[in-house]
Write an enzyme that holds these catalytic residues in place. Structure first.
Site, PDB file in Angstrom:
ATOM      1  N   GLU A  81      15.278   0.850  -8.877  1.00 23.77           N
ATOM      2  CA  GLU A  81      15.986  -0.369  -9.253  1.00 23.77           C
ATOM      3  C   GLU A  81      15.731  -0.794 -10.697  1.00 23.77           C
ATOM      4  O   GLU A  81      16.391  -1.702 -11.202  1.00 23.77           O
ATOM      5  CB  GLU A  81      15.600  -1.501  -8.299  1.00 23.77           C
ATOM      6  CG  GLU A  81      16.138  -1.278  -6.890  1.00 23.77           C
ATOM      7  CD  GLU A  81      15.731  -2.342  -5.902  1.00 23.77           C
ATOM      8  OE1 GLU A  81      14.740  -3.067  -6.173  1.00 23.77           O
ATOM      9  OE2 GLU A  81      16.393  -2.468  -4.857  1.00 23.77           O
ATOM     10  N   GLU A 112       1.567  13.984   4.295  1.00 23.73           N
ATOM     11  CA  GLU A 112       0.605  13.059   3.716  1.00 23.73           C
ATOM     12  C   GLU A 112      -0.834  13.566   3.797  1.00 23.73           C
ATOM     13  O   GLU A 112      -1.736  12.974   3.207  1.00 23.73           O
ATOM     14  CB  GLU A 112       0.683  11.698   4.405  1.00 23.73           C
ATOM     15  CG  GLU A 112       0.193  11.679   5.833  1.00 23.73           C
ATOM     16  CD  GLU A 112       0.172  10.263   6.395  1.00 23.73           C
ATOM     17  OE1 GLU A 112      -0.918   9.822   6.803  1.00 23.73           O
ATOM     18  OE2 GLU A 112       1.218   9.602   6.416  1.00 23.73           O
TER      19      GLU A 112
END
Length: 269
Positions: A81, A112
């Site tokens: 953004e 992960e």
């Protein structure tokens, strides 16, 4: 290392499956109200992080986020953004998720758990000592994030860690710990809830304050936003009407001519 794993503690609310929809929503809202107060406690360390980013900006310094699952997705969301909101190049704030871009939409099993992969992923961007690395992990124990933080520190890169378990390995490892105690989750262990909300708020604060401090906001307006749709063209036009006290039609023509609110203000003044 001894610490309380708050993110795994039992919910403060019992028998959720026996509650009405209204009761569920009211109780979730009750828990969510605790999040903003948790942020208040970590503002001094967020300030340290933002100041470090500003100091490195003119040297080409970049902000990197790494995380897995919800935490990784939130980092990517914040990074994605920045260009449309502040007109920054896509390579100044970068989000990386364990398992690669495919993990944004669909979980990648065991991604992960690899302590070496984050540093490998960061090498694709030639990360260096002008940059800052922020690891995000609600538990504060994610191997992907801890490995990336350790390798970055070993290479002289400033690190920060966003977690919801004060005293967790990530909070201990990072140069700047941002440890937000939001309490147990409404659904036990579901860190996409309050923990995720607190992470989103922290990321908003970090990147927005950073962009304001490096001059990407004038007054309270997004003068460098990308004019990528009619809504944003209208918003930019209204900014010019207010800033320059001109008619809407003239403002729209100026915006089209100069290509941004900032340039239009400079050109007309």
């Amino acid at each position: 290392m001894s610490y309380t794993k708050i993110t795994e503690q039992s919910s403060l609310h019992e028998d959720l499956d026996q509650l009405s929809t209204l009761e569920l929503l009211q109780k979730m809202n009750e828990e969510d109200k605790k999040v903003a107060n948790a942020l208040t406690e970590v503002i001094p360390n967020i300030e340290k992080l933002v100041e470090a980013l500003v100091e490195r900006f003119d040297k080409g310094g970049r902000l990197f986020y790494i995380g897995a699952g919800t935490s990784g997705r939130l980092g990517i969301l914040d990074a994605s953004e920045i260009p449309p909101t502040f007109g920054m190049p896509h390579d100044r704030v970068i989000g990386i998720i364990a398992g690669g871009d495919g993990a944004i939409r669909k979980a990648v099993e065991f991604a992960e758990d690899n302590t070496l992969q984050a540093w490998k992923d960061l090498q694709d961007y030639d990360i260096n000592t002008n940059d800052v690395l922020v690891g995000i992990a609600a538990s504060g124990t994610t191997p992907y994030v801890l490995g990336g933080i350790a390798d970055a520190k070993a290479n002289g890169i400033l690190t920060a860690g966003i977690t919801n378990n004060p005293g967790a390995p990530l909070a201990q490892a990072a140069d700047i710990p941002i440890a937000m105690n939001v309490g147990p989750e409404f659904v036990t262990g579901s860190t996409r809830m309050k923990s995720g909300t607190s992470q989103k708020l922290a990321l908003n604060m970090i990147s927005t304050a950073f962009m304001i401090r490096v001059g990407r906001v004038k007054g309270n307006k997004m003068v460098d936003m990308q004019l990528s749709n009619n809504k944003l063209v209208d918003r930019g036009t209204r900014y010019l009407v207010e800033a320059l006290n001109i008619e809407y039609a003239d403002a729209k023509k100026a915006l089209k001519k100069y290509g941004s609110v900032r340039e239009a203000i400079k050109g007309i003044k």
